[in-house]
Design a protein around this motif. Structure first.
Motif, PDB file in Angstrom:
ATOM      1  N   LYS A  46      20.564 -15.048  26.888  1.00  0.00           N
ATOM      2  CA  LYS A  46      20.851 -16.098  28.084  1.00  0.00           C
ATOM      3  C   LYS A  46      20.850 -17.638  27.429  1.00  0.00           C
ATOM      4  O   LYS A  46      21.885 -18.398  27.817  1.00  0.00           O
ATOM      5  N   SER A  47      19.872 -17.914  26.393  1.00  0.00           N
ATOM      6  CA  SER A  47      20.077 -18.912  25.714  1.00  0.00           C
ATOM      7  C   SER A  47      21.712 -19.174  24.882  1.00  0.00           C
ATOM      8  O   SER A  47      21.999 -20.271  24.914  1.00  0.00           O
ATOM      9  N   THR A  48      21.935 -18.082  24.256  1.00  0.00           N
ATOM     10  CA  THR A  48      23.249 -18.195  23.803  1.00  0.00           C
ATOM     11  C   THR A  48      24.461 -18.615  24.589  1.00  0.00           C
ATOM     12  O   THR A  48      25.198 -19.343  24.257  1.00  0.00           O
ATOM     13  N   ALA A 167      19.410 -26.264  32.238  1.00  0.00           N
ATOM     14  CA  ALA A 167      18.265 -26.033  32.121  1.00  0.00           C
ATOM     15  C   ALA A 167      17.734 -24.412  31.708  1.00  0.00           C
ATOM     16  O   ALA A 167      17.746 -23.849  32.298  1.00  0.00           O
ATOM     17  N   ASP A 168      17.246 -24.682  30.418  1.00  0.00           N
ATOM     18  CA  ASP A 168      16.559 -23.229  29.722  1.00  0.00           C
ATOM     19  C   ASP A 168      15.387 -23.267  29.989  1.00  0.00           C
ATOM     20  O   ASP A 168      14.490 -23.693  29.164  1.00  0.00           O
ATOM     21  N   GLU A 169      14.969 -22.339  30.672  1.00  0.00           N
ATOM     22  CA  GLU A 169      13.461 -22.176  31.131  1.00  0.00           C
ATOM     23  C   GLU A 169      12.641 -23.422  31.274  1.00  0.00           C
ATOM     24  O   GLU A 169      11.662 -23.686  30.574  1.00  0.00           O
ATOM     25  N   PRO A 170      13.010 -24.246  32.228  1.00  0.00           N
ATOM     26  CA  PRO A 170      12.440 -25.551  32.346  1.00  0.00           C
ATOM     27  C   PRO A 170      10.903 -25.466  32.700  1.00  0.00           C
ATOM     28  O   PRO A 170      10.326 -26.530  32.367  1.00  0.00           O
TER      29      PRO A 170
HETATM   30 MG   LIG Z   1      16.089 -18.345  25.253  1.00  0.00          MG
END
Ligand SMILES: [Mg+2]
Ligand SMILES: Nc1ncnc2c1ncn2[C@@H]1O[C@H](COP(=O)(O)OP(=O)(O)OP(=O)(O)O)[C@@H](O)[C@H]1O
Lengths: 224, 402
Positions: A46-48, A167-170
């Motif tokens: 997901k972050s990628t 927003a990555d896991e805000p």
């Molecule tokens: Mg991640």
């Protein structure tokens, strides 16, 4: 015209002789004004994907059109420019600069845009007011709670008036009550200002409140 | 692209968080710049002071001494010690060389003259009237030695000697008697303080001047130590020197003489002082090198400690050049801070040295510019590699840093 159009995006990491296919052909279209939640197991990429969408990283293969423009073959300076002009990042760990106070943190994207100080300050104050942090402008991040830091981080992402908030896991580092407060800010921004938002979350409660949710499985994105 | 003013402001903020390690690295820069400034300044002060002293006496003064240079080794050398310029030779000079406007031969003896039964350690010079003129001596009291004084026992005190006597309770030394080698010398004059250095014999201030003929009474032969002379304008020095050599060889065939001119000494001194400046500058450079490496180390540590910050800035749209400029400016500011402290210390040290040695205190704009320039250059040079490293960090990996 779609804001984001991903076609068959792949990403392969090489560690020594080993290669890891993290993304194996991701297709995704995001229209302006959408609020999209990306869910999926840890390590699923997901972050990628967020980094690729946010021009922090480039894909190994596939096509990416942003605001109708082909986003492949951009050099480092062009990528930096697009990040500065079009993208607002929000991170799980807030990532505010600890030596700068809240106001200065929020002004930072405008500094790299060359906006003159007075105007920069005006915009930053507006954004801080908007996230309910008007009375904490002179505080430095270590003097703020997690929820407050994330509000400042949201103000920072908004200050550049971006086309897209990533927003990555805000809410990943916040307890559930504060998480809901932060989520409410995103919902409100999206509802009232039609700010396009792509959000990674592990929390089904958060996912449920987003208008659209996709799931990362096996290097592919599936609509839920 | 971030405007330059912003980069500097950000850099100053980072410096405000300076740590002990940073201060330690700065010591090298402070010492390096401090020594470069002190040394350059001292070199320039010495040069300025000596040049000024020469200028007071005029650059057309020469001195003639027995030669020391070409010794013939062993016993020959021993013989040469006895070859002194004689009074007769000196006296004949003026007639033979009309281009010498004024000639002053003098003798010099160290002795323990007595005053009020107390011994004074002072040089005694045997002089003629022209000695005062050539050395631009002025009197505060009485008169100078006259050529009519012949073998009389008169003395003229240098300013330092007069002060010494006054301390011993002589009050006004004029008319008092100083005993030297068993003879009483009546003090007939007191000199004003003469600037030291240049061609002027150093014995003037601390010494007593007596008629030259009287001084011969205490020697086996009528030999003199040195001849001072003033040249007429436009004199060819080379020809004069060879002429003088021939002249003295006429009297003593294996006599060699040494002619020194003020102009030649000034040139030599300038050359020496330049060498001095260069040499000491080199020593300063070594401290600067050490300091620069220290700064590089501090910057490398700063880069690795602030990977996350770099990642965040990159995510917010900083270009590689922005990151590079940021760390470069920080490094330059660091070095400039050290450099400014160093300049202050160096100028302070130069001031103390000037006061102690009686040099003219003088800080050249070039020295200051050099200090500022060198510290900035060190900042750029040693900051470039860390700054480049910072700018080339992968933003994603940097962001992931904890
Ligand atoms: Mg991640
Ligand atoms: N620079 C890299 N080099 C090698 N492998 C990497 C690199 N970055 C990520 N990976 C790998 O890619 C995979 C996906 O990582 P990613 O961070 O995108 O997962 P994620 O879905 O965000 O997980 P989480 O929910 O835990 O944040 C992981 O297996 C990770 O080890």
């Amino acid at each position: 015209m779609a804001l984001i159009e991903l076609r068959g995006i792949t990403k392969t990491y090489y560690i020594g002789d080993m290669s890891v296919d993290v993304l194996r052909g991701v297709d995704l279209t995001v229209e302006p004004g959408e609020l999209l939640a990306i869910m999926g197991e840890s390590g699923g990429g997901k972050s990628t994907l967020m980094n690729i969408i946010g021009f922090l990283d480039s894909p190994s293969g596939g096509g990416y059109q942003f605001e109708g423009q082909d986003a492949g073959h951009l050099d480092d300076n062009e990528l930096a420019h697009i990040r500065n002009q079009k993208i607002g990042f929000i991170f799980q760990q807030f990532n505010l600069l600890p030596r700068l106070n809240a106001l200065e943190n929020v002004m930072l994207p405008l500094v790299y845009r060359g906006v003159p100080p007075q105007q920069r300050e005006k915009v930053a104050k507006q954004m801080l007011k908007r996230v309910g942090m008007a009375d904490r402008m002179a505080h430095r991040p270590p003097e703020l709670s997690g929820g407050q830091q994330q509000r400042v981080a949201i103000a920072r992402a908004l200050s550049g008036n971006p086309s897209l908030i990533l927003a990555d896991e805000p809410t990943g580092a916040l307890d559930s009550q504060v998480s809901q407060e932060i989520l409410d800010i995103f919902l409100e921004l999206n509802r009232e200002n039609e700010i396009t938002t792509v959000m990674v979350t592990h929390d089904p409660k958060v996912g449920k409140q987003c208008r659209r949710t996709v799931r990362m499985t096996d290097g592919h994105l599936l609509e839920v | 692209m971030m405007p330059f003013k912003e980069i500097v402001r950000e850099a100053l903020k980072s410096q405000a968080a300076a740590k002990q390690r940073t201060l330690l690295a700065l010591i090298g820069i402070v010492i390096g710049i401090g020594s470069v400034i002190a040394l350059v300044t001292v070199g320039e002060m010495v040069q300025l002071t000596s040049e000024q002293q020469f200028r007071q006496m005029g650059t057309n003064i020469i001195t003639i001494q027995r030669g020391w240079g070409d010794s013939q080794g062993g016993g020959g050398n021993q013989d040469r010690q006895d070859q002194m310029i004689t009074w007769e030779e000196a006296k004949g000079l003026a007639k033979k060389f009309p281009k010498l406007e004024a000639v002053a031969a003098y003798t010099s003896t160290w002795g323990q003259p007595l005053f009020a039964d107390k011994s004074l350690d002072m040089p005694v010079l045997g002089v003629t009237r022209s000695f005062a003129e050539l050395n631009k001596l002025t009197l505060t009291k009485g008169r100078f030695i006259s050529d009519l004084d012949g073998y009389s026992f008169f003395g003229v005190l240098g300013a330092g000697a007069a002060a010494k006597l006054a301390k011993m309770g002589a009050g006004d030394p004029l008319g008092k008697t100083v005993f030297f080698k068993g003879r009483g010398f009546k003090i007939v004059g007191v000199l004003a303080r003469a600037e030291e250095g240049g061609m002027r014999p150093f014995e003037i201030n601390p010494g007593m001047m007596i008629p030259i003929h009287t001084s011969f009474l205490f020697k086996k032969e009528r030999v003199i130590n040195e001849i001072m002379a003033r040249l007429a304008p436009g004199m060819d020095r080379q020809r004069l020197t060879s002429g003088l050599n021939k002249y003295f060889k006429m009297y003593q065939p294996d006599m060699s003489i040494q002619v020194r001119s003020a102009e030649q000494l000034i040139n030599e001194m300038a050359k020496q002082s330049r060498l001095f400046t260069l040499l000491l500058g080199a020593i300063g450079s070594i401290s600067l090198l050490v300091g620069g490496i220290g700064v590089m180390n501090v910057m490398l540590v700063a880069v690795s400690e602030r990977r996350k910050e770099i990642g965040v800035r990159r995510a917010l749209g900083a270009m590689q050049s922005d990151i590079r400029a940021q760390f470069l400016v920080e490094s330059v500011i660091l070095c400039l801070a050290g450099g400014l402290i160093g300049i202050a210390l160096g100028v302070g040290a130069a001031y103390v040295l000037a006061k102690v040695n009686g040099w003219i205190f003088f800080v050249s704009g070039m020295g200051l510019a050099l200090g500022v320039g060198v510290s900035s250059a060190i900042g750029v040079f040693f900051g470039y590699f860390p700054a480049r490293q910072a700018s080339r960090l992968n933003p994603i990996l940097a962001l992931r840093d904890e």
